[in-house]
Design a protein around this motif. Sequence first.
Motif, PDB file in Angstrom:
ATOM      1  N   LEU A  25       0.539 -62.222  -9.747  1.00 47.50           N
ATOM      2  CA  LEU A  25       0.420 -62.153 -11.204  1.00 47.50           C
ATOM      3  C   LEU A  25      -0.996 -62.480 -11.656  1.00 47.50           C
ATOM      4  O   LEU A  25      -1.823 -62.944 -10.881  1.00 47.50           O
ATOM      5  CB  LEU A  25       1.375 -63.160 -11.860  1.00 47.50           C
ATOM      6  N   MET A  26      -1.224 -62.292 -12.937  1.00 45.90           N
ATOM      7  CA  MET A  26      -2.450 -62.730 -13.600  1.00 45.90           C
ATOM      8  C   MET A  26      -2.093 -63.092 -15.039  1.00 45.90           C
ATOM      9  O   MET A  26      -1.087 -62.602 -15.578  1.00 45.90           O
ATOM     10  CB  MET A  26      -3.515 -61.628 -13.582  1.00 45.90           C
ATOM     11  N   GLY A  45      -3.730 -57.170 -11.680  1.00 51.92           N
ATOM     12  CA  GLY A  45      -4.456 -55.914 -11.792  1.00 51.92           C
ATOM     13  C   GLY A  45      -3.965 -54.992 -12.894  1.00 51.92           C
ATOM     14  O   GLY A  45      -4.598 -53.984 -13.182  1.00 51.92           O
ATOM     15  N   GLU A  46      -2.841 -55.337 -13.539  1.00 56.72           N
ATOM     16  CA  GLU A  46      -2.311 -54.481 -14.608  1.00 56.72           C
ATOM     17  C   GLU A  46      -3.235 -54.466 -15.823  1.00 56.72           C
ATOM     18  O   GLU A  46      -3.357 -53.464 -16.515  1.00 56.72           O
ATOM     19  CB  GLU A  46      -0.912 -54.943 -15.018  1.00 56.72           C
ATOM     20  N   LEU A  47      -3.881 -55.576 -16.083  1.00 52.43           N
ATOM     21  CA  LEU A  47      -4.853 -55.662 -17.160  1.00 52.43           C
ATOM     22  C   LEU A  47      -6.235 -55.715 -16.516  1.00 52.43           C
ATOM     23  O   LEU A  47      -6.493 -56.574 -15.670  1.00 52.43           O
ATOM     24  CB  LEU A  47      -4.624 -56.914 -18.011  1.00 52.43           C
ATOM     25  N   GLY A  60      -0.531 -72.215 -10.848  1.00 54.86           N
ATOM     26  CA  GLY A  60       0.446 -71.729  -9.889  1.00 54.86           C
ATOM     27  C   GLY A  60      -0.117 -70.684  -8.948  1.00 54.86           C
ATOM     28  O   GLY A  60       0.585 -69.758  -8.557  1.00 54.86           O
ATOM     29  N   GLY A  61      -1.403 -70.808  -8.604  1.00 51.46           N
ATOM     30  CA  GLY A  61      -2.036 -69.834  -7.730  1.00 51.46           C
ATOM     31  C   GLY A  61      -2.294 -68.491  -8.382  1.00 51.46           C
ATOM     32  O   GLY A  61      -2.567 -67.501  -7.717  1.00 51.46           O
ATOM     33  N   THR A  62      -2.240 -68.460  -9.707  1.00 50.71           N
ATOM     34  CA  THR A  62      -2.386 -67.225 -10.483  1.00 50.71           C
ATOM     35  C   THR A  62      -3.627 -67.317 -11.361  1.00 50.71           C
ATOM     36  O   THR A  62      -3.767 -68.276 -12.124  1.00 50.71           O
ATOM     37  CB  THR A  62      -1.125 -67.013 -11.361  1.00 50.71           C
TER      38      THR A  62
END
Length: 120
Positions: A25-26, A45-47, A60-62
């Motif tokens: 996620l991001m 990568g979606e945005l 959370g590692g994001t």
Amino acid sequence: MVERVTATDSALALIEKLKDRHGPLMFHQSGGCCDGSSPMCYADGELKTGRSDVKLGEIGGTPFYIAKDQYEYWKHTQLIIDVVNGRGGMFSLEGPEGKRFLTRSRVFSDEERAALQKQE
């Protein structure tokens, strides 16, 4: 090390649930356009981010990003990502869960601001 962005245990639990469902996620702190000023969660990568975005850190590692101009308003605060019941941003992945991410903040102390300047 002073963190510019952190998350509550509830937010971290939801992030893990979303990672299990969607993969990496991001986050991007919305600037108030379509969904108000809220943390938006996307598949990684979606945005597309660019030179006009600042990576504040990770929760959370994001990775967590914010637009440069909005960062200038909030740079004196630590963003604390939380989760509450209700529908949030229609583009954010947590919507179908009946939850929404929410940004809380607190002003950095003088000592924290000095430490952040050394970190940069």
